[in-house]
Motif scaffolding. Structure first.
Motif, short mmCIF file in Angstrom:
data_model
loop_
_atom_site.label_atom_id
_atom_site.label_comp_id
_atom_site.label_asym_id
_atom_site.label_seq_id
_atom_site.Cartn_x
_atom_site.Cartn_y
_atom_site.Cartn_z
N TYR B 35 94.13 47.83 24.14
CA TYR B 35 95.31 47.50 24.94
C TYR B 35 96.38 46.88 24.03
CZ TYR B 35 92.70 48.17 29.28
OH TYR B 35 91.98 48.72 30.31
N GLN B 37 99.75 44.37 24.15
CA GLN B 37 100.48 43.40 24.96
C GLN B 37 101.66 42.88 24.16
OE1 GLN B 37 98.48 39.70 26.22
NE2 GLN B 37 99.39 40.02 28.26
N LEU B 88 100.50 41.92 20.53
CA LEU B 88 99.10 41.49 20.46
C LEU B 88 98.26 42.69 20.89
CD1 LEU B 88 97.36 39.00 19.93
CD2 LEU B 88 97.76 38.28 22.27
N PHE B 90 94.67 44.04 21.90
CA PHE B 90 93.36 43.61 22.35
C PHE B 90 92.39 44.78 22.34
CE2 PHE B 90 93.80 39.31 23.58
CZ PHE B 90 95.06 39.13 24.12
N LEU B 103 85.10 44.12 31.83
CA LEU B 103 85.47 44.27 30.44
C LEU B 103 85.45 42.91 29.76
CD1 LEU B 103 86.47 47.00 31.59
CD2 LEU B 103 88.49 46.77 30.13
N PHE B 105 86.93 40.92 26.54
CA PHE B 105 88.04 41.05 25.60
C PHE B 105 87.80 40.24 24.34
CE2 PHE B 105 91.56 43.31 27.61
CZ PHE B 105 91.10 43.42 28.91
N GLY B 106 88.21 40.82 23.21
CA GLY B 106 88.26 40.06 21.98
C GLY B 106 89.49 39.17 21.99
N GLU B 107 89.62 38.35 20.93
CA GLU B 107 90.72 37.39 20.87
C GLU B 107 92.04 38.03 20.47
OE1 GLU B 107 88.07 33.43 19.83
OE2 GLU B 107 89.57 34.14 18.41
N ARG B 110 97.16 39.90 16.29
CA ARG B 110 98.62 39.76 16.47
C ARG B 110 99.32 40.42 15.30
NH1 ARG B 110 101.83 37.19 19.73
NH2 ARG B 110 100.17 35.90 20.62
#
Lengths: 110, 114
Positions: B35, B37, B88, B90, B103, B105-107, B110
């Motif tokens: 994803y 963002q 960002l 993800f 799901l 999510f990883g951190e 960036r």
């Protein structure tokens, strides 16, 4: 096409209740709810499946109206830790992607 | 800790360059999602893999590509970078499809393009 969330933003005092709505133009099989704090990863809250029951834990619950392709997230007696942006994610049958909504920014003030 | 590992956490590069973002899913998870963002925006779906095969594609640019390897880790390649690619990114993983479970999510990675 991504689901539409309402409201876009809401400010509440600690202890007040909130409702966040998620609406899709597609027939849904699953609805996910996630909360994201600023600069952090989204965190899973709950999933609702077609034909399933309303979910909830602690003071957060959600419903899924399959006929209207809508879901609502209910936060009762809100706490400061509830602040963040809430996203719904929708899944359709036979499709393996999760499409996230436009997001609702929730701010809880003391 | 979700169990999903993304590297690098931060990346600064110039326009026209190419970068690779890496994701290791939770142990046992076969699905990997990417994803994007952008600043204060929503989560835009890019692509999803299941056990090495591409299963779903979003509005992923032609300059972007991804793959999932036999050990289930995934890489997202971004080339000919533009300022607008700053975001960002993800990675998330799940056991099966979104219709069967959550799901994780990883951190995030960036990316800043200057």
């Amino acid at each position: 096409q991504q689901p539409v969330q309402s409201p876009q933003a809401v400010i509440l005092r600690e202890g007040e209740d909130a409702v966040i709505n998620c609406s899709s133009s597609k027939a849904l099989y699953s609805v996910h709810w996630y909360r994201q704090k600023h600069g952090e990863a989204p965190v899973f809250l709950m999933i609702l499946l077609k034909g399933g029951e309303q979910k909830g834990h602690d003071k957060i619950s959600a419903s899924f109206n399959e006929k209207k392709q809508q879901s609502s997230l209910y936060l009762t007696a809100s706490q400061l830790s509830y602040s963040g942006t809430y996203f719904c994610g929708t899944g359709t049958w036979g499709n393996e992607k999760l499409t996230f909504g436009t997001g609702t920014r929730l701010t809880i003030i003391p | 800790d979700s169990g999903v590992t993304q590297t690098p956490k931060h990346l600064i590069t110039a326009t026209g360059q190419r970068v690779t973002l890496r994701c290791s899913p939770r142990s046992g998870d076969l699905s990997v999602y990417w994803y994007q963002q952008s600043l204060d925006q929503g989560l835009q779906f890019l692509i999803q893999y299941y056990n090495g095969e591409e299963r779903a594609k979003g509005n992923i640019l032609e300059r972007f590509s991804a793959q999932q390897f036999p050990d289930l880790h995934s890489e997202l390649n971004l080339s000919s970078l533009e300022l607008g690619d700053s975001a960002l990114y993800f990675c998330a993983s799940s056991v099966g499809t979104p219709n069967t479970g959550e799901l994780f999510f990883g951190e995030g990675s960036r990316l800043t393009v200057l």
